[in-house]
Motif scaffolding. Structure first.
Motif, mmCIF file in Angstrom:
data_model
loop_
_atom_site.group_PDB
_atom_site.id
_atom_site.type_symbol
_atom_site.label_atom_id
_atom_site.label_comp_id
_atom_site.label_asym_id
_atom_site.label_seq_id
_atom_site.Cartn_x
_atom_site.Cartn_y
_atom_site.Cartn_z
ATOM 1 N N GLU A 53 36.285 21.431 37.705
ATOM 2 C CA GLU A 53 35.593 21.471 36.414
ATOM 3 C C GLU A 53 35.139 22.889 36.080
ATOM 4 O OE1 GLU A 53 32.540 18.492 36.488
ATOM 5 O OE2 GLU A 53 33.976 16.871 36.048
ATOM 6 N N GLN A 54 34.732 23.644 37.102
ATOM 7 C CA GLN A 54 34.352 25.038 36.854
ATOM 8 C C GLN A 54 35.570 25.852 36.433
ATOM 9 O OE1 GLN A 54 32.439 27.022 40.154
ATOM 10 N NE2 GLN A 54 31.723 28.721 38.867
ATOM 11 N N LEU A 55 36.712 25.582 37.065
ATOM 12 C CA LEU A 55 37.945 26.276 36.712
ATOM 13 C C LEU A 55 38.337 25.978 35.262
ATOM 14 C CD1 LEU A 55 40.294 28.002 37.999
ATOM 15 C CD2 LEU A 55 41.496 25.827 38.308
ATOM 16 N N LYS A 56 38.075 24.756 34.825
ATOM 17 C CA LYS A 56 38.460 24.333 33.485
ATOM 18 C C LYS A 56 37.485 24.838 32.422
ATOM 19 C CE LYS A 56 40.108 20.207 33.212
ATOM 20 N NZ LYS A 56 40.330 18.735 33.105
ATOM 21 N N ASN A 57 36.207 24.907 32.767
ATOM 22 C CA ASN A 57 35.185 25.160 31.743
ATOM 23 C C ASN A 57 34.552 26.542 31.781
ATOM 24 O OD1 ASN A 57 35.425 22.435 30.816
ATOM 25 N ND2 ASN A 57 34.156 21.765 32.532
ATOM 26 N N ASP A 58 34.703 27.266 32.881
ATOM 27 C CA ASP A 58 34.096 28.597 33.023
ATOM 28 C C ASP A 58 35.200 29.649 32.946
ATOM 29 O OD1 ASP A 58 32.938 30.992 33.888
ATOM 30 O OD2 ASP A 58 31.571 29.991 35.276
ATOM 31 N N ARG A 59 35.326 30.302 31.794
ATOM 32 C CA ARG A 59 36.446 31.225 31.585
ATOM 33 C C ARG A 59 36.419 32.392 32.569
ATOM 34 N NH1 ARG A 59 38.054 35.593 28.300
ATOM 35 N NH2 ARG A 59 40.225 35.412 27.618
ATOM 36 N N ASN A 60 35.227 32.965 32.806
ATOM 37 C CA ASN A 60 35.138 34.104 33.723
ATOM 38 C C ASN A 60 35.539 33.707 35.141
ATOM 39 O OD1 ASN A 60 34.291 35.907 31.745
ATOM 40 N ND2 ASN A 60 32.129 35.403 32.038
ATOM 41 N N PHE A 61 35.110 32.514 35.543
ATOM 42 C CA PHE A 61 35.473 32.013 36.876
ATOM 43 C C PHE A 61 36.985 31.818 36.960
ATOM 44 C CE2 PHE A 61 36.314 28.415 39.778
ATOM 45 C CZ PHE A 61 35.758 28.921 40.953
ATOM 46 N N ALA A 62 37.567 31.246 35.912
ATOM 47 C CA ALA A 62 39.013 31.007 35.890
ATOM 48 C C ALA A 62 39.792 32.318 35.966
ATOM 49 C CB ALA A 62 39.397 30.228 34.636
ATOM 50 N N LEU A 63 39.359 33.323 35.210
ATOM 51 C CA LEU A 63 40.042 34.623 35.219
ATOM 52 C C LEU A 63 39.961 35.274 36.598
ATOM 53 C CD1 LEU A 63 38.965 36.042 31.741
ATOM 54 C CD2 LEU A 63 41.271 35.307 32.421
ATOM 55 N N ALA A 64 38.798 35.146 37.234
ATOM 56 C CA ALA A 64 38.625 35.724 38.570
ATOM 57 C C ALA A 64 39.534 35.030 39.581
ATOM 58 C CB ALA A 64 37.159 35.607 39.006
ATOM 59 N N GLN A 65 39.647 33.703 39.460
ATOM 60 C CA GLN A 65 40.529 32.951 40.350
ATOM 61 C C GLN A 65 41.987 33.351 40.144
ATOM 62 O OE1 GLN A 65 39.693 30.561 42.854
ATOM 63 N NE2 GLN A 65 37.732 31.558 42.491
ATOM 64 N N GLU A 66 42.388 33.445 38.884
ATOM 65 C CA GLU A 66 43.776 33.803 38.581
ATOM 66 C C GLU A 66 44.118 35.193 39.116
ATOM 67 O OE1 GLU A 66 45.322 32.563 34.556
ATOM 68 O OE2 GLU A 66 43.237 31.935 34.330
ATOM 69 N N LYS A 67 43.168 36.121 39.008
ATOM 70 C CA LYS A 67 43.394 37.475 39.542
ATOM 71 C C LYS A 67 43.576 37.431 41.053
ATOM 72 C CE LYS A 67 41.366 42.100 39.841
ATOM 73 N NZ LYS A 67 40.158 42.940 39.615
ATOM 74 N N LYS A 68 42.738 36.631 41.706
ATOM 75 C CA LYS A 68 42.820 36.505 43.160
ATOM 76 C C LYS A 68 44.159 35.871 43.572
ATOM 77 C CE LYS A 68 39.928 33.650 45.228
ATOM 78 N NZ LYS A 68 38.644 33.117 45.757
ATOM 79 N N TRP A 69 44.582 34.848 42.823
ATOM 80 C CA TRP A 69 45.865 34.198 43.129
ATOM 81 C C TRP A 69 47.031 35.169 42.923
ATOM 82 C CZ3 TRP A 69 44.805 29.419 39.525
ATOM 83 C CH2 TRP A 69 43.753 28.672 40.050
ATOM 84 N N ALA A 70 46.967 35.944 41.833
ATOM 85 C CA ALA A 70 48.050 36.884 41.537
ATOM 86 C C ALA A 70 48.198 37.895 42.677
ATOM 87 C CB ALA A 70 47.780 37.599 40.220
ATOM 88 N N GLU A 71 47.065 38.388 43.183
ATOM 89 C CA GLU A 71 47.100 39.341 44.296
ATOM 90 C C GLU A 71 47.672 38.676 45.547
ATOM 91 O OE1 GLU A 71 43.029 40.500 44.515
ATOM 92 O OE2 GLU A 71 43.170 41.931 42.830
ATOM 93 N N TYR A 72 47.316 37.416 45.733
ATOM 94 C CA TYR A 72 47.816 36.677 46.906
ATOM 95 C C TYR A 72 49.332 36.530 46.855
ATOM 96 C CZ TYR A 72 48.646 32.830 50.158
ATOM 97 O OH TYR A 72 49.128 32.046 51.181
ATOM 98 N N PHE A 73 49.849 36.031 45.727
ATOM 99 C CA PHE A 73 51.301 35.795 45.624
ATOM 100 C C PHE A 73 52.087 37.108 45.675
ATOM 101 C CE2 PHE A 73 49.870 31.747 43.545
ATOM 102 C CZ PHE A 73 50.414 30.894 44.490
ATOM 103 N N GLN A 74 51.547 38.148 45.037
ATOM 104 C CA GLN A 74 52.223 39.443 45.089
ATOM 105 C C GLN A 74 52.246 39.964 46.523
ATOM 106 O OE1 GLN A 74 53.774 40.938 42.291
ATOM 107 N NE2 GLN A 74 54.729 41.977 44.040
ATOM 108 N N GLY A 75 51.135 39.757 47.215
ATOM 109 C CA GLY A 75 51.065 40.185 48.610
ATOM 110 C C GLY A 75 52.082 39.471 49.483
ATOM 111 N N GLN A 76 52.280 38.172 49.239
ATOM 112 C CA GLN A 76 53.261 37.416 50.012
ATOM 113 C C GLN A 76 54.676 37.941 49.773
ATOM 114 O OE1 GLN A 76 50.742 36.152 51.852
ATOM 115 N NE2 GLN A 76 52.095 34.407 52.190
ATOM 116 N N ILE A 77 55.008 38.201 48.512
ATOM 117 C CA ILE A 77 56.333 38.731 48.180
ATOM 118 C C ILE A 77 56.540 40.097 48.847
ATOM 119 C CG2 ILE A 77 57.734 39.675 46.297
ATOM 120 C CD1 ILE A 77 56.617 37.428 44.509
#
Length: 367
Positions: free
Chosen positions: A334-358
């Motif tokens: 629900e926080q991911l869906k309703n808190d835009r700043n939280f969602a953006l921070a999560q997406e940034k963290k995920w992007a770094e993770y996937f790029q790191g794996q590649i």
């Protein structure tokens, strides 16, 4: 309907889900009485905003597959299934067999030949991906999706475009709802096969709370649920399965019974983590598809040269930063869906993770 009710002509407004949602929540809405769609996301949004009218008890007899929060406002009038739409000529040209399930789509021989659309752009595709995630489990489901990315030619903007592009010869196959695919079966160069474990996906109907003809709208739903209405749904050009059993001699009878025998999708879980699946898919696959295809191509070439699978590197490319527990954590979702700043921070963290794996896999392959 109109033959029996000439004083009640029906006007159709055909829109995409996002466009429909905007239309139905405007203050100066057109005179819309009934909402018909296969998208539980649309009805969930309308329900949360109190735009759906309560249905009388006699219309609430067909609630199989209806999410729990919609069971007073929404009913089902038909079902669809999911599978693989394919181009026979292209398969023959590439000396490929017809893909029949998720695992066959993962074969590297289909490289650059498979089409899907993003769950953030297509509710139909979202349901298909969630079906895979629920049937295989969160981690194993994402393992399949990230492996599948190696074979994607592109990610289509809409689910119906998948069928159009396969028909045009832009891909050998794509995942699709049967509604789109079955309408193409007059073309002998095209084919469709259901996923062996395809769910039965309902077509929903509700009455808008501002309907100016609520009694007539109720009567129309009753007509669709009646024996006569279900017989109309059963005609093949309708491209849906009726709620009643088809005649045993009908060519679609066996498939209808298979669909009805499958466990239903957990629609409550689908709606709870819809934002997570959409965002994670785009960050993991949509936004880095070219990179993924390149690294998988290098990996497959190296495996062929060595004569064995590089399992550890495959694991690196198919790992995800979200655990199964998080994917069911109501507070996190629900926080991911309703808190835009939280969602953006999560997406940034995920992007770094996937790029790191590649990057890690590419370095390992070079070494």
């Amino acid at each position: 309907w109109e033959a029996k009710h000439p004083d009640q002509p029906i006007r159709l407004i055909n829109r995409t889900v996002s466009s429909l949602e905007r239309l139905l929540t405007q203050s100066n809405i057109e005179n819309v009485d009934l909402i018909l769609s296969s998208s539980p996301f649309l009805f969930n949004q309308l329900q949360q905003k109190h735009y759906l009218a309560l249905l009388p008890e006699h219309l609430l007899q067909n609630l199989i597959g209806v999410p729990s929060n919609l069971k007073q406002t929404t009913t089902a009038i038909a079902f669809s299934g999911y599978g693989i739409f394919y181009n026979k000529k292209l398969l023959e040209a590439r000396h490929l067999s017809i893909p029949t399930d998720w695992d066959s789509l993962l074969d590297s021989s289909y490289a650059n030949g498979i089409l899907i659309s993003s769950p953030s752009r297509s509710g139909t595709n979202h349901i298909m991906l969630e079906m895979l995630l629920q049937q295989r489990g969160w981690k194993q489901g994402w393992d399949a999706l990230l492996t599948l990315s190696s074979n994607l030619s592109l990610i289509s903007s809409r689910s119906f475009n998948v069928v159009d592009k396969v028909k045009m010869g832009l891909a050998v196959a794509g995942i699709s709802i049967d509604t789109y695919a079955l309408n193409q079966m007059t073309n002998s160069d095209l084919g469709f096969v259901y996923f062996p474990l395809s769910i039965a996906s309902p077509t929903f109907i509700s009455i808008h709370r501002n309907s100016e003809h609520p009694k007539e709208a109720e009567a129309f739903i009753q007509f669709l649920l009646s024996d006569q209405g279900q017989q109309i749904v059963a005609t093949h050009n309708f491209a849906k399965y009726p709620l009643i059993a088809l005649n045993r001699q009908d060519s679609l009878y066996v498939e209808q019974q298979k669909l009805f025998a499958q466990p239903l999708l957990d629609y409550d879980l689908l709606l709870l983590r819809d934002s997570l699946v959409e965002k994670l898919f785009d960050v993991a696959i949509t936004f880095r598809l070219s990179q993924l295809k390149e690294v998988w191509s290098v990996l497959y070439a190296k495996e062929k040269k060595l004569g064995k699978k590089l399992t550890a590197l495959r694991d690196e490319l198919t790992s995800i930063p979200i655990s199964d527990a998080q994917a069911k954590d109501k507070q996190f979702l629900e926080q991911l869906k309703n808190d835009r700043n939280f969602a953006l921070a999560q997406e940034k963290k995920w992007a770094e993770y996937f790029q790191g794996q590649i990057d890690k896999v590419l370095i390992s392959l070079e070494e």
